[in-house]
Design an enzyme around this catalytic site. Structure first.
Site, PDB file in Angstrom:
ATOM      1  N   CYS A   1     -10.501   9.294   7.750  1.00 34.79           N
ATOM      2  CA  CYS A   1     -10.602   8.553   8.852  1.00 34.79           C
ATOM      3  C   CYS A   1     -11.875   8.616   9.970  1.00 34.79           C
ATOM      4  O   CYS A   1     -12.362   7.792  10.100  1.00 34.79           O
ATOM      5  CB  CYS A   1      -9.344   9.056   9.727  1.00 34.79           C
TER       6      CYS A   1
ATOM      7  N   GLY B   1       0.738  -1.173   0.103  1.00 35.56           N
ATOM      8  CA  GLY B   1      -0.150   0.037   0.134  1.00 35.56           C
ATOM      9  C   GLY B   1       0.872   1.175  -0.071  1.00 35.56           C
ATOM     10  O   GLY B   1       1.469   1.377   0.937  1.00 35.56           O
TER      11      GLY B   1
HETATM   12  C1  UGA Z   1      -7.044  12.024  12.083  1.00 35.42           C
HETATM   13  C2  UGA Z   1      -6.329  11.963  13.392  1.00 35.42           C
HETATM   14  O1  UGA Z   1      -6.138  13.310  13.753  1.00 35.42           O
HETATM   15  C3  UGA Z   1      -4.993  11.107  13.439  1.00 35.42           C
HETATM   16  O2  UGA Z   1      -4.454  10.950  14.778  1.00 35.42           O
HETATM   17  C4  UGA Z   1      -5.463   9.738  12.839  1.00 35.42           C
HETATM   18  O3  UGA Z   1      -3.970   9.008  12.940  1.00 35.42           O
HETATM   19  C5  UGA Z   1      -5.824   9.957  11.432  1.00 35.42           C
HETATM   20  O4  UGA Z   1      -6.855  10.578  11.411  1.00 35.42           O
HETATM   21  C6  UGA Z   1      -5.996   8.474  10.656  1.00 35.42           C
HETATM   22  O5  UGA Z   1      -6.904   7.762  11.350  1.00 35.42           O
HETATM   23  O6  UGA Z   1      -5.202   7.867  10.136  1.00 35.42           O
HETATM   24  P1  UGA Z   1      -6.508  13.220   9.908  1.00 35.42           P
HETATM   25  O7  UGA Z   1      -7.630  12.689   9.373  1.00 35.42           O
HETATM   26  O8  UGA Z   1      -5.263  13.493   8.843  1.00 35.42           O
HETATM   27  O9  UGA Z   1      -6.113  12.675  11.185  1.00 35.42           O
HETATM   28  O10 UGA Z   1      -6.803  14.807   9.993  1.00 35.42           O
HETATM   29  P2  UGA Z   1      -7.147  15.824  11.510  1.00 35.42           P
HETATM   30  O11 UGA Z   1      -6.242  16.854  11.708  1.00 35.42           O
HETATM   31  O12 UGA Z   1      -7.480  14.768  12.734  1.00 35.42           O
HETATM   32  O13 UGA Z   1      -8.618  16.553  10.863  1.00 35.42           O
HETATM   33  C7  UGA Z   1      -9.593  15.705  10.577  1.00 35.42           C
HETATM   34  C8  UGA Z   1     -10.629  16.906  10.253  1.00 35.42           C
HETATM   35  O14 UGA Z   1     -11.180  17.796  11.128  1.00 35.42           O
HETATM   36  C9  UGA Z   1     -10.207  18.104   9.137  1.00 35.42           C
HETATM   37  O15 UGA Z   1     -11.224  18.250   8.169  1.00 35.42           O
HETATM   38  C10 UGA Z   1     -10.168  19.209  10.073  1.00 35.42           C
HETATM   39  O16 UGA Z   1     -10.329  20.547   9.350  1.00 35.42           O
HETATM   40  C11 UGA Z   1     -11.278  19.069  11.226  1.00 35.42           C
HETATM   41  N1  UGA Z   1     -10.921  19.943  12.319  1.00 35.42           N
HETATM   42  C12 UGA Z   1     -10.131  19.433  13.105  1.00 35.42           C
HETATM   43  C13 UGA Z   1     -11.947  20.728  12.830  1.00 35.42           C
HETATM   44  O17 UGA Z   1     -12.948  21.151  12.153  1.00 35.42           O
HETATM   45  N2  UGA Z   1     -11.588  21.262  13.908  1.00 35.42           N
HETATM   46  C14 UGA Z   1     -10.707  21.027  14.913  1.00 35.42           C
HETATM   47  O18 UGA Z   1     -10.539  21.703  15.990  1.00 35.42           O
HETATM   48  C15 UGA Z   1      -9.647  20.041  14.208  1.00 35.42           C
END
Ligand code: UGA
Length: 470
Positions: free
Chosen positions: A277, A10
């Site tokens: 995720c 992958g």
């Molecule tokens: C997430 C987790 O944070 C990781 O720890 C995990 O390893 C990963 O999924 C995974 O399962 O592989 P990710 O999906 O890359 O990571 O992104 P995040 O930074 O968590 O953001 C997710 C969403 O929430 C984004 O759309 C972001 O803009 C939004 N968000 C985040 C908010 O709307 N408000 C916040 O305060 C934080």
């Protein structure tokens, strides 16, 4: 046994960056990342500025290790056969048909990889679950491996879920909060755990590497994502209340987050969380809970996803209300298609759902994103149209209403409303006075990230909507 060769099945957002960092930190180990998608492998071997995954700092690492001890190949069998350790980093999307449709993880790619590993392996292997998987998947993988193997060899399946977030993957890999390794309590299970443990100690302090049983490791990953997403849905539900009452979501979020037991992270209200995720993992948790008859638990977590859809939908409805009854003659510019800044990934991005709501209400769309390409934007929309049972004719008409631009100023020309959906830094620095002059009435600006300066935009003459502010 000493690990000298690793294979990663992958070459996506997890496999690529993770193996690049292991290769950099363990020069004595040869790593081959394989994928059945030839185009992807070609791109990993191609121009450093056009790698399949964009992550700050990634191309510099690839430049150092590619062809030295990191290889990208489509010869899957050879890489499996030669390695002692095999990471499974294939995707596990939500099932679209069959038992658990819409909730459970689709393990087709995992099962296919397990069969292939069993078929070609001629020596003992340690198989590492890197993809996020439902609890007890290791059991299933082990069954597939054992029932498909040709010789009397041992497969040890351990769990090592990824906690990296896109856009900060390299930093997260260098300075992980924790590394989690789950293994069987048997002697060979513990030996496998310690071999992986040793690899991580090359750059992660020992006290941050946690070992658990396999099931705790698998479940901890789902729960970590669910808890993070639940915080965003909680604060987003309050943002709607702020708009009605005159409270300000940024203030409420700040005050709430100052309680050190809650903390300030993941309390930033937005148009809705996206990414590959959160939604997938929560639905998975909902499915598992229902499977065990825990319906209240399932309902509770499902509501986190429901609030997320509600957040995007209600913002879409605000836009539609303004434009009605002139929707078909109006244009909305969506600024930002990626699910968050600093990534070219748009999976489950709120922009897709907002665009869907606007297009199905006859509104014309302009889209600009600094990294996401037109082909992906059109594909995201087509996939959602198909999921919603639109036929080819309808899809063609809907897509004809979408124009994707390479330049932000072209994208806002003659537009009636701008909606900021991703928190890209560059949006802050645009010439908003100029943008105001080239838009058409009523010149609304919806800031779905509370990114821009409201007072300044109001002073220019924009009508503005900020999340959780009245
Ligand atoms: C997430 C987790 O944070 C990781 O720890 C995990 O390893 C990963 O999924 C995974 O399962 O592989 P990710 O999906 O890359 O990571 O992104 P995040 O930074 O968590 O953001 C997710 C969403 O929430 C984004 O759309 C972001 O803009 C939004 N968000 C985040 C908010 O709307 N408000 C916040 O305060 C934080």
């Amino acid at each position: 046994m000493k690990v000298s060769k690793i294979c990663c099945v992958g070459a996506g957002f997890v496999g690529g960056p993770t193996m690049a960092v292991i290769a950099l930190k363990c020069p004595e180990i040869e790593i081959t990342v394989v994928d059945i998608n030839n185009e992807k492998i070609k791109a990993w071997n191609g121009d450093l500025n056009d790698l399949p995954v964009y992550e700050p700092g990634l191309s510099d690492i690839i430049d150092k290790v590619r062809g030295v001890n990191l290889f990208f190949s489509n010869d899957v069998d050879k890489a499996i056969e030669e390695s002692e350790m095999i990471f499974m980093a294939v995707n596990t999307p939500t099932k679209t048909s069959g038992e658990g449709k819409g909730y459970a993880a689709d393990l087709t790619y995992i099962e296919r990889s397990a069969k292939q590993i069993a078929k070609v392996s001629k020596s003992d292997k340690i198989i590492i679950e890197k993809s996020t998987l439902p609890v007890r998947t290791a059991e299933k993988i082990k069954q597939i491996l054992d029932s498909n193997k040709s010789s009397n060899i041992n497969f040890e399946v351990i769990s090592n879920p990824e906690f990296l977030a896109e856009g900060t993957a390299i930093d997260d890999l260098f300075k992980s909060d924790r590394v989690l390794i789950g293994g069987d309590q048997t002697e060979s299970g513990q030996r496998a755990v310690s071999l992986l443990f040793e690899i991580y100690t090359k750059w992660i302090p020992k006290e941050k590497i946690i070992t658990t049983n396999v099931w705790s490791s698998e479940l901890s990953k789902l729960v970590s994502n669910a808890m993070l997403a639940q915080r965003i849905s909680s604060i987003n539900s309050i943002s709607a209340l702020c708009e009605k009452t005159g409270a300000d979501i940024e203030e409420v979020s700040k005050v709430t987050g100052m309680d050190s037991r809650i903390g300030k992270k993941f309390l930033k209200s937005s148009i809705g969380f996206g990414g590959s995720c959160f939604k997938k993992d929560i639905l998975n948790l909902v499915y598992i809970s229902r499977y065990y008859g825990l319906h209240e638990v399932a309902d509770y977590w499902e509501s986190v996803v429901k609030i997320n859809s509600f957040q995007t939908e209600r913002i879409g409805d605000e836009i539609i209300n303004i434009l009605e009854p002139q929707c078909s003659k109006s244009t909305v510019t969506i600024l930002g298609w990626a699910f968050k800044k600093d990534t070219n990934d748009s999976r489950e991005s709120a922009s897709i759902y907002l665009a869907y709501r606007l297009l199905t209400n006859n509104i014309n769309l302009h889209v600009y994103d600094p990294l996401v390409k037109e082909s992906l934007i059109k594909k995201d929309l087509t996939d959602l149209f198909k999921n919603n049972k639109k036929d080819n004719h309808e899809i063609k008409i809907l897509l004809s209403k979408v124009k994707v631009y390479n330049n932000p100023y072209d994208s806002v020309l003659n537009s009636n409303i701008i909606s900021v959906c991703t928190e890209w830094e560059e949006f802050i620095h645009y010439d908003w006075k100029k943008i105001y002059t080239i838009m058409k009435a009523p010149k609304w600006l919806f800031d779905g990230r509370n990114l821009l300066n409201k007072v300044y935009l109001d002073s220019i003459g924009f009508k503005t909507f900020f999340i959780g502010k009245s």
